[in-house]
Design a protein around this motif. Sequence first.
Motif, short mmCIF file in Angstrom:
data_model
loop_
_atom_site.label_atom_id
_atom_site.label_comp_id
_atom_site.label_asym_id
_atom_site.label_seq_id
_atom_site.Cartn_x
_atom_site.Cartn_y
_atom_site.Cartn_z
N GLY A 31 0.82 -1.20 -0.04
CA GLY A 31 0.09 0.17 -0.07
C GLY A 31 0.92 1.31 0.13
N CYS A 32 0.17 2.41 0.03
CA CYS A 32 0.72 3.71 -0.31
C CYS A 32 0.07 4.71 0.59
CB CYS A 32 1.01 4.22 -1.65
SG CYS A 32 1.83 3.10 -2.82
N LEU A 69 -4.05 -2.92 -3.94
CA LEU A 69 -3.40 -2.06 -3.38
C LEU A 69 -4.29 -1.33 -2.49
CD1 LEU A 69 -0.80 -0.43 -3.68
CD2 LEU A 69 -1.82 1.17 -5.12
N TYR A 70 -3.51 -0.98 -1.18
CA TYR A 70 -4.48 -0.22 -0.22
C TYR A 70 -3.71 1.02 -0.24
CZ TYR A 70 -7.31 0.47 3.96
OH TYR A 70 -8.29 0.82 4.83
N ASP A 128 -8.70 4.66 -0.65
CA ASP A 128 -9.24 3.73 0.33
C ASP A 128 -9.59 4.16 1.63
OD1 ASP A 128 -9.20 1.55 -1.70
OD2 ASP A 128 -7.42 1.34 -1.28
N PHE A 129 -8.69 5.19 1.97
CA PHE A 129 -8.77 5.60 3.48
C PHE A 129 -8.26 7.05 3.41
CE2 PHE A 129 -4.63 3.63 3.30
CZ PHE A 129 -3.88 4.69 3.78
N ILE A 130 -8.71 8.13 4.42
CA ILE A 130 -8.49 9.41 4.82
C ILE A 130 -8.14 9.43 6.40
CG2 ILE A 130 -8.62 11.59 4.48
CD1 ILE A 130 -10.21 10.96 1.78
N ALA A 131 -7.34 9.58 6.62
CA ALA A 131 -6.87 10.07 8.11
C ALA A 131 -6.63 11.13 8.41
CB ALA A 131 -6.04 9.08 8.68
N VAL A 132 -7.41 12.09 9.39
CA VAL A 132 -6.82 13.54 9.72
C VAL A 132 -6.47 13.60 11.16
CG1 VAL A 132 -7.69 15.71 9.94
CG2 VAL A 132 -8.52 14.40 7.93
#
Length: 288
Positions: free
Chosen positions: A102-103, A164-165, A200-204
């Motif tokens: 993943g990236c 791919l994540y 696939d994801f978003i972290a704040v």
Amino acid sequence: MNVVRRKGVEKISALLDLELNYSHAKHNFELGLPLEDSLKHFFRPYFPSRYGFSSGYIVDDTDTVSNQTDWLIYDSHNFSPLLAKIHGSEGAEWFPFDSVYGCVEVKRTLTISALEEAIKQIANTRKLRREPTNLLQVSPYIRIPEKVLHVSPDATFHEVCNSLYIGIYAFLPGDYSDPNDIYNKIEEMADNLGQENMPDFIAVHGHYYIRKAIRDKASGKLTINPFMEQANTYITVDCHKLTAGVFYTDLIYQFSNTNLSALRIQSDLGAFLQSEEDIKISGVSEYA
């Protein structure tokens, strides 16, 4: 188990918060690199050694190359970079797509332009292709035949296990204190780039964690599993101070359920040797 996991999530989140706030005070994150390096340096001890951390480019078997990626997680036990830094010198590393779990695109502040840039970067990386691995793939050369399994004739094993994540980690929410505004931006950009190319994801950090999930249209039940091709919705986890721990736990969950062995390790040696004009095979001798 759940109590211990909760304690781990709390510890990781608290320590990263301390690390980032110290780095923010010291470097002010005027450039992207200090934040990227802080994240990779911090998370390294919490990942098993088989997960390598780097930044650089990804290339697939068709020689399609991604843009430069901020944080790349790859299988360091079975793969090596195609092009590597020498003695820690400056420069970018190149990795075969089949090695990459993943990236993460790292952003100091999630402004409108920063989110757009990150999503376009992710969409470009999604152009890379690799053969899918399903549940029956044991190794690059070994696959369990369906006929030897005592299962229902209509059973299928088509879940893709090497997706791919890829997503985003931002230090400050910027223009996106409300995660619903992120959904609106994703919907807007998906019209041009395709929903399948969205993050696939978003972290704040210190605010929330967004992740793809599966919603049953009949019952409305939500399911989180590692088969990203099945996802049809996003969920928001209002985890606030625990965002870093949730992010880490999600990556570990996803990568531990990822099987990168669809193709033979690296490239096929015979195909490579026979495709190069300046490499000749000679001296063939039968021995059996």
